[in-house]
Design a protein around this motif. Structure first.
Motif, PDB file in Angstrom:
ATOM      1  N   LYS A   1       0.829  -1.211   0.000  1.00  0.00           N
ATOM      2  CA  LYS A   1       0.000   0.000   0.000  1.00  0.00           C
ATOM      3  C   LYS A   1       0.864   1.263   0.000  1.00  0.00           C
ATOM      4  CE  LYS A   1      -4.259  -1.743   1.995  1.00  0.00           C
ATOM      5  NZ  LYS A   1      -5.226  -1.652   3.098  1.00  0.00           N
ATOM      6  N   ARG A   2       1.959   1.231   0.747  1.00  0.00           N
ATOM      7  CA  ARG A   2       2.850   2.396   0.777  1.00  0.00           C
ATOM      8  C   ARG A   2       3.476   2.630  -0.597  1.00  0.00           C
ATOM      9  NH1 ARG A   2       5.388   0.654   6.396  1.00  0.00           N
ATOM     10  NH2 ARG A   2       4.073   1.848   7.806  1.00  0.00           N
ATOM     11  N   THR A   3       3.832   1.546  -1.279  1.00  0.00           N
ATOM     12  CA  THR A   3       4.392   1.663  -2.624  1.00  0.00           C
ATOM     13  C   THR A   3       3.364   2.275  -3.570  1.00  0.00           C
ATOM     14  OG1 THR A   3       5.853  -0.230  -2.270  1.00  0.00           O
ATOM     15  CG2 THR A   3       5.396   0.375  -4.551  1.00  0.00           C
ATOM     16  N   LYS A   4       2.149   1.767  -3.513  1.00  0.00           N
ATOM     17  CA  LYS A   4       1.082   2.299  -4.368  1.00  0.00           C
ATOM     18  C   LYS A   4       0.821   3.770  -4.035  1.00  0.00           C
ATOM     19  CE  LYS A   4      -3.657   1.492  -5.844  1.00  0.00           C
ATOM     20  NZ  LYS A   4      -4.859   0.674  -5.728  1.00  0.00           N
ATOM     21  N   PHE A   5       0.835   4.107  -2.742  1.00  0.00           N
ATOM     22  CA  PHE A   5       0.632   5.481  -2.301  1.00  0.00           C
ATOM     23  C   PHE A   5       1.703   6.390  -2.902  1.00  0.00           C
ATOM     24  CE2 PHE A   5       1.345   8.824   0.967  1.00  0.00           C
ATOM     25  CZ  PHE A   5       0.095   9.416   0.951  1.00  0.00           C
ATOM     26  N   SER A   6       2.952   5.956  -2.847  1.00  0.00           N
ATOM     27  CA  SER A   6       4.056   6.748  -3.412  1.00  0.00           C
ATOM     28  C   SER A   6       3.883   6.937  -4.910  1.00  0.00           C
ATOM     29  CB  SER A   6       5.396   6.063  -3.133  1.00  0.00           C
ATOM     30  OG  SER A   6       5.651   6.046  -1.749  1.00  0.00           O
ATOM     31  N   GLU A   7       3.460   5.863  -5.589  1.00  0.00           N
ATOM     32  CA  GLU A   7       3.245   5.953  -7.035  1.00  0.00           C
ATOM     33  C   GLU A   7       2.122   6.932  -7.366  1.00  0.00           C
ATOM     34  OE1 GLU A   7       2.539   1.871  -8.024  1.00  0.00           O
ATOM     35  OE2 GLU A   7       4.668   1.349  -7.966  1.00  0.00           O
ATOM     36  N   LEU A   8       1.040   6.882  -6.595  1.00  0.00           N
ATOM     37  CA  LEU A   8      -0.080   7.795  -6.836  1.00  0.00           C
ATOM     38  C   LEU A   8       0.329   9.249  -6.607  1.00  0.00           C
ATOM     39  CD1 LEU A   8      -3.173   5.973  -5.282  1.00  0.00           C
ATOM     40  CD2 LEU A   8      -2.636   6.286  -7.698  1.00  0.00           C
ATOM     41  N   LYS A   9       1.157   9.475  -5.582  1.00  0.00           N
ATOM     42  CA  LYS A   9       1.573  10.844  -5.281  1.00  0.00           C
ATOM     43  C   LYS A   9       2.444  11.429  -6.389  1.00  0.00           C
ATOM     44  CE  LYS A   9       2.707  12.168  -1.203  1.00  0.00           C
ATOM     45  NZ  LYS A   9       3.320  12.310   0.111  1.00  0.00           N
ATOM     46  N   LEU A  10       3.098  10.565  -7.157  1.00  0.00           N
ATOM     47  CA  LEU A  10       3.963  11.036  -8.237  1.00  0.00           C
ATOM     48  C   LEU A  10       3.189  11.357  -9.507  1.00  0.00           C
ATOM     49  CD1 LEU A  10       6.995   8.608  -7.845  1.00  0.00           C
ATOM     50  CD2 LEU A  10       6.872  11.019  -7.180  1.00  0.00           C
ATOM     51  N   LYS A  11       1.954  10.874  -9.591  1.00  0.00           N
ATOM     52  CA  LYS A  11       1.150  11.122 -10.788  1.00  0.00           C
ATOM     53  C   LYS A  11       0.667  12.573 -10.812  1.00  0.00           C
ATOM     54  CE  LYS A  11      -0.838   6.637 -11.877  1.00  0.00           C
ATOM     55  NZ  LYS A  11      -2.098   5.928 -12.118  1.00  0.00           N
ATOM     56  N   HIS A  12       0.579  13.103 -12.032  1.00  0.00           N
ATOM     57  CA  HIS A  12       0.049  14.451 -12.220  1.00  0.00           C
ATOM     58  C   HIS A  12      -1.053  14.390 -13.274  1.00  0.00           C
ATOM     59  CE1 HIS A  12       3.168  16.306  -9.796  1.00  0.00           C
ATOM     60  NE2 HIS A  12       4.044  15.541 -10.415  1.00  0.00           N
ATOM     61  N   GLU A  13      -2.190  14.919 -12.940  1.00  0.00           N
ATOM     62  CA  GLU A  13      -3.321  14.943 -13.861  1.00  0.00           C
ATOM     63  C   GLU A  13      -3.665  16.390 -14.201  1.00  0.00           C
ATOM     64  OE1 GLU A  13      -4.912  12.653 -15.453  1.00  0.00           O
ATOM     65  OE2 GLU A  13      -4.083  10.876 -14.478  1.00  0.00           O
ATOM     66  N   THR A  14      -3.866  16.644 -15.483  1.00  0.00           N
ATOM     67  CA  THR A  14      -4.259  17.990 -15.909  1.00  0.00           C
ATOM     68  C   THR A  14      -5.770  18.115 -15.992  1.00  0.00           C
ATOM     69  OG1 THR A  14      -3.960  17.316 -18.201  1.00  0.00           O
ATOM     70  CG2 THR A  14      -2.126  18.458 -17.151  1.00  0.00           C
ATOM     71  N   ASP A  15      -6.443  17.009 -16.237  1.00  0.00           N
ATOM     72  CA  ASP A  15      -7.909  16.995 -16.295  1.00  0.00           C
ATOM     73  C   ASP A  15      -8.434  17.169 -14.868  1.00  0.00           C
ATOM     74  OD1 ASP A  15     -10.599  16.400 -16.398  1.00  0.00           O
ATOM     75  OD2 ASP A  15     -10.371  14.599 -17.600  1.00  0.00           O
ATOM     76  N   PRO A  16      -9.259  18.193 -14.606  1.00  0.00           N
ATOM     77  CA  PRO A  16      -9.739  18.456 -13.253  1.00  0.00           C
ATOM     78  C   PRO A  16     -10.492  17.276 -12.624  1.00  0.00           C
ATOM     79  CG  PRO A  16     -10.342  20.267 -14.709  1.00  0.00           C
ATOM     80  CD  PRO A  16      -9.744  19.194 -15.550  1.00  0.00           C
ATOM     81  N   ILE A  17     -11.275  16.569 -13.415  1.00  0.00           N
ATOM     82  CA  ILE A  17     -12.035  15.438 -12.873  1.00  0.00           C
ATOM     83  C   ILE A  17     -11.078  14.312 -12.469  1.00  0.00           C
ATOM     84  CG2 ILE A  17     -13.713  13.628 -13.429  1.00  0.00           C
ATOM     85  CD1 ILE A  17     -15.130  15.742 -15.206  1.00  0.00           C
TER      86      ILE A  17
END
Length: 84
Positions: A31-47
């Protein structure tokens, strides 16, 4: 007169608790690994950005709960299984 549990049964319970703790630690690492991966993602689409933010917050809460449960389990092992 109080009865004491059989040593074998206590050992079995402690072994199960140790096994459960190891599984919990692995799940928490994942879960911590997945959390770190999610935090690195950047989305430009507001939704999508909002969905990502919600996913991060949900996972953060899950990690906090899992950490608390693991801490309790480890304390139980320390208290009940010292010497096993």
């Amino acid at each position: 007169m109080a009865t004491t549990p059989h040593a074998g049964s206590n050992t079995d319970i402690c072994a199960k608790m140790h096994h459960e703790a190891e599984l919990s630690k692995k799940a928490l690492r994942d879960k911590r690994t997945k959390f770190s991966e999610l935090k690195l993602k950047h989305e430009t689409d507001p939704i999508k950005a909002q969905q990502l933010k919600e996913a991060i917050e949900k996972l953060k809460t899950e990690i906090e709960v899992d950490e608390a449960q693991l801490k309790v389990l480890l304390e139980d092992i320390l208290f009940h299984c010292s010497g096993h």
